[in-house]
Each structure stands twice: as C-alpha cells, then as structure tokens.
Design a protein around this motif. Structure first.
Motif: not given
Length: 213
Positions: A46-68
């Motif tokens: 979980x900790x590693x995912x949170x760290x990668x989450x921040x890095x992914x958002x800084x790299x990405x042009x766009x991020x889209x999240x859909x909750x069903x």
C-alpha cells in the motif's frame, strides 16, 4: 503521441465499488513509467502504491477515475459496465493509442475489442486490448495503481463507517462473517455490498434464491 492505459480495481469484491482509471502519457512519459517499474498494482505494498500514485500523476498528461457503486453493479452485467466506462474514458481523452486489460477468457478478447470499438466516439484511437495487460504495458500498470489507490481510500472510509469487514473479497472469512452477521441482525445489507451477487447469497444462505432487501 498520446498513449492511454486503462485498468480497474475491485472487480471481484463483494463489498465496495469498482474503480476504473485511465492514465494518459506521451512517449517520454512511457519511458518514465518504465523506469519506475510500474506494473500490476497487486505486486506492491500500500505504501509503495501511494508513492507511485504521486509520481504517476506528475508524469501523466491526464488521469481519469470512474467509480461504479455497488447499486450500479447490481443492475448490469459487469463486462458491459467495463466496456461502457472504458469507451467513455477513451472518447473523452482521445488518445492516439489505448491499451487496456480485457476481463474475458482469451477466446473472447477479439469480440470484446470489437464491441468496444462500436461504443467509442470522437476518436480514431488504435485499440490494444489483452489479458493481463497491466503486467505487459507500464501505462496500464500505472492505471492499475491509480485505480487501486483510489479504491483503497474509499474502502478505508467505509471501514471507518462500518467497522473492519476485511478485504471485501468473498474468499476472506472476515468479510464473510461481517456480511452474515449484519444480515442476521438487520435482515438486510448495507449499500456498500453487492446485494444481487450469488457470492453474497451463498455467504448468507446457499439456499436463498430471493433478492436481498
């Protein structure tokens, strides 16, 4: 070139939503994701995912999240839900190429991709759908991590509201006990549970064929 990856988290759970995420990067972003070692979210803590989450958002042009939500999942076929949401993400972000995980038997991959192509509008994106795409393409792995982190945050909030119900998967005895005891005390189930799933009915009573209120 705009490159989109799409993946989900929570497909097999009986508690909580399905979360589908899209991560779009350019060619440089693809290189950076590869250097990060972004793969299937289940391979990280979980900790590693949170760290990668921040890095992914800084790299990405766009991020889209859909909750069903579970109530939506109860009213439709899960594959169709994924097709509909995946098509909406592709139509909105308009990539040059879209990579995505296909949740069907290998024999059904071609038909899944063909059906998806009919749902997409406003784009001529090349579609690349495969089983286990999250371990083959870093951009899909990135989407897997985003979806998992977003879903984990929702689950953490539900745990604070309802108490410890385990992982939310039907194989988890803590989850099974939570559902069974809740139903025995109240005669119904909370909104976070996918009430119409056979797995839920089997937890309560394998002989129960009636809808759960």
């Amino acid at each position: 070139m705009k490159i989109l990856g799409i993946d989900e988290a929570g497909r097999g759970c009986v508690i909580g939503p399905l979360v589908i995420a899209g991560v779009m990067v350019d060619e440089k972003g693809m290189e950076l994701l590869g250097e990060l070692g972004v793969l299937d979210s289940k391979r990280f803590t979980s900790k590693e995912r949170e760290e990668m989450f921040s890095k992914i958002n800084s790299i990405a042009l766009k991020v889209k999240v859909c909750v069903i939500q579970p109530c939506e999942i109860d009213e439709a076929n899960l594959n169709y839900i994924e097709l509909r949401v995946t098509s909406s993400i592709i139509s909105e972000l308009r990539p040059d190429v879209a990579y995505f995980d296909v949740p069907t038997h290998p024999r059904g991959v071609r038909n899944y991709c063909r059906y998806l192509s009919h749902l997409i509008s406003n784009t001529t994106a090349k579609l690349v759908g495969e089983n286990e795409a999250d371990v083959k393409y870093p951009v899909v792995g990135a989407a897997s991590i985003v979806a998992k982190v977003e879903r984990d945050r929702i689950i953490d909030d539900l745990q604070r509201r309802y108490g410890d119900f385990g992982s939310g998967y039907p194989s988890d005895e803590k989850t099974r006990r939570f559902i069974r005891e809740w139903y025995e005390r109240r005669g119904t189930l909370p909104e976070m549970v996918r009430r119409k799933w056979k797995a839920v009915r089997d937890i309560i009573n394998p002989q129960l064929n009636l809808p759960i209120p």
